[in-house]
Design a protein around this motif. Structure first.
Motif, PDB file in Angstrom:
ATOM      1  N   HIS A 214       0.831  -1.202   0.000  1.00  0.00           N
ATOM      2  CA  HIS A 214       0.000   0.000   0.000  1.00  0.00           C
ATOM      3  C   HIS A 214       0.870   1.259   0.000  1.00  0.00           C
ATOM      4  O   HIS A 214       1.966   1.269   0.522  1.00  0.00           O
ATOM      5  N   TRP A 215       0.315   2.300  -0.617  1.00  0.00           N
ATOM      6  CA  TRP A 215       0.937   3.640  -0.626  1.00  0.00           C
ATOM      7  C   TRP A 215       2.310   3.638  -1.272  1.00  0.00           C
ATOM      8  O   TRP A 215       3.162   4.446  -0.905  1.00  0.00           O
TER       9      TRP A 215
ATOM     10  N   GLN B 168      -4.779   2.059   1.440  1.00  0.00           N
ATOM     11  CA  GLN B 168      -5.655   1.541   2.501  1.00  0.00           C
ATOM     12  C   GLN B 168      -5.373   2.342   3.763  1.00  0.00           C
ATOM     13  O   GLN B 168      -4.207   2.480   4.147  1.00  0.00           O
ATOM     14  N   GLY B 169      -6.427   2.879   4.364  1.00  0.00           N
ATOM     15  CA  GLY B 169      -6.240   3.670   5.579  1.00  0.00           C
ATOM     16  C   GLY B 169      -5.919   5.121   5.241  1.00  0.00           C
ATOM     17  O   GLY B 169      -6.300   5.617   4.177  1.00  0.00           O
ATOM     18  N   ASP B 170      -5.199   5.774   6.160  1.00  0.00           N
ATOM     19  CA  ASP B 170      -4.964   7.225   6.028  1.00  0.00           C
ATOM     20  C   ASP B 170      -3.597   7.532   5.450  1.00  0.00           C
ATOM     21  O   ASP B 170      -2.599   6.909   5.804  1.00  0.00           O
TER      22      ASP B 170
ATOM     23  N   TRP C  20      -7.605   9.078   1.837  1.00  0.00           N
ATOM     24  CA  TRP C  20      -7.827   8.017   2.827  1.00  0.00           C
ATOM     25  C   TRP C  20      -8.912   7.079   2.335  1.00  0.00           C
ATOM     26  O   TRP C  20      -9.640   7.392   1.384  1.00  0.00           O
ATOM     27  N   THR C  21      -8.987   5.925   2.988  1.00  0.00           N
ATOM     28  CA  THR C  21     -10.042   4.968   2.650  1.00  0.00           C
ATOM     29  C   THR C  21     -10.777   4.596   3.936  1.00  0.00           C
ATOM     30  O   THR C  21     -10.231   4.719   5.033  1.00  0.00           O
ATOM     31  N   LYS C  22     -12.006   4.164   3.782  1.00  0.00           N
ATOM     32  CA  LYS C  22     -12.877   3.935   4.943  1.00  0.00           C
ATOM     33  C   LYS C  22     -12.850   2.457   5.368  1.00  0.00           C
ATOM     34  O   LYS C  22     -12.850   1.572   4.523  1.00  0.00           O
ATOM     35  N   ASP C  23     -12.840   2.248   6.675  1.00  0.00           N
ATOM     36  CA  ASP C  23     -13.004   0.899   7.234  1.00  0.00           C
ATOM     37  C   ASP C  23     -12.006  -0.100   6.648  1.00  0.00           C
ATOM     38  O   ASP C  23     -12.345  -1.259   6.384  1.00  0.00           O
ATOM     39  N   GLY C  24     -10.804   0.361   6.405  1.00  0.00           N
ATOM     40  CA  GLY C  24      -9.760  -0.559   5.951  1.00  0.00           C
ATOM     41  C   GLY C  24      -9.928  -1.082   4.538  1.00  0.00           C
ATOM     42  O   GLY C  24      -9.296  -2.058   4.147  1.00  0.00           O
TER      43      GLY C  24
ATOM     44  N   GLU D  63      -9.359  -1.554   0.706  1.00  0.00           N
ATOM     45  CA  GLU D  63      -8.269  -1.307  -0.229  1.00  0.00           C
ATOM     46  C   GLU D  63      -8.822  -0.650  -1.488  1.00  0.00           C
ATOM     47  O   GLU D  63      -9.804  -1.120  -2.061  1.00  0.00           O
TER      48      GLU D  63
ATOM     49  N   LYS E 111       6.037   7.133   4.956  1.00  0.00           N
ATOM     50  CA  LYS E 111       5.434   6.601   3.729  1.00  0.00           C
ATOM     51  C   LYS E 111       6.126   7.114   2.463  1.00  0.00           C
ATOM     52  O   LYS E 111       5.851   6.658   1.376  1.00  0.00           O
TER      53      LYS E 111
END
Lengths: 122, 122
Positions: B16-17, B36-38, B87-91, B93, B114
């Motif tokens: 990710h990222w 995934q995530g912030d 960002w993405t919500k609730d984990g 992907e 990151k």
């Protein structure tokens, strides 16, 4: 600065071979086009051109006899100075995104009845 | 110069990222990323950045309190010097394509754990 729905933008025009501008970044235009049948042979002297296909199958011929086949979810970058001819098979309409410098004419240096001189934003 | 299947390229990495480069045109890189995530707040001093979402829902916060929601088949151009935080919500992907100048760092001028310093082509 707003999120753009690509399919909704495709719904806003029906002409073939007349790319519409939907956005820009770093001096490049993001364009959508509907194409059907044969386009003209052309190249772009100074600009690479990105094709991303969203619907239908796009064929692009090259002078070395090769034909690239680009389906939905696929992309191709045509480098500057490489002559190419996009076409579609059996009258299929193909929907695609183009990204290229804002000054690019879609027929390159070839002036043709298909050459678009005014760009329309949708 | 070969046709690139976007989904096949997404299948070639899982981190990710860490955007991967799949092509370039006119000094811009075409990159794919899984996120995934912030992410961190950042901007890019000289570069506009294009996000096209292919899977999942991407949220991008802006300092004026607005949040753009970008779903598959949608895109957003973030202009230079506009601070943003993806960002993405609730984990969930999210799979996306980025187009930005080849010299762009994905965290802008913010150096963070990151921040990716080497770009990988896939």
């Amino acid at each position: 600065m707003n999120t753009i729905n690509i399919n909704k933008k495709f719904g806003r025009f029906s002409e073939h071979w007349t790319p519409k501008v939907i956005g820009e970044l770093n001096g490049q235009h993001i364009k959508l086009a509907k194409v059907q049948g044969d386009f003209v042979w052309h190249d772009h002297k100074d600009e690479d051109e990105l094709f991303i296909v969203f619907k239908g199958t796009l064929y692009i011929d090259f002078r070395d006899g090769r034909t690239e086949v680009i389906q939905p979810g696929e992309l191709l970058v045509v480098p500057k100075r490489v002559e190419h001819r996009p076409w579609t098979k059996d009258g299929e309409e193909v929907q695609l995104m183009l990204i290229e410098p804002a000054e690019t004419k879609h027929t390159g240096d070839v002036m043709d009845e298909k050459t678009q001189t005014e760009l329309e934003w949708i």
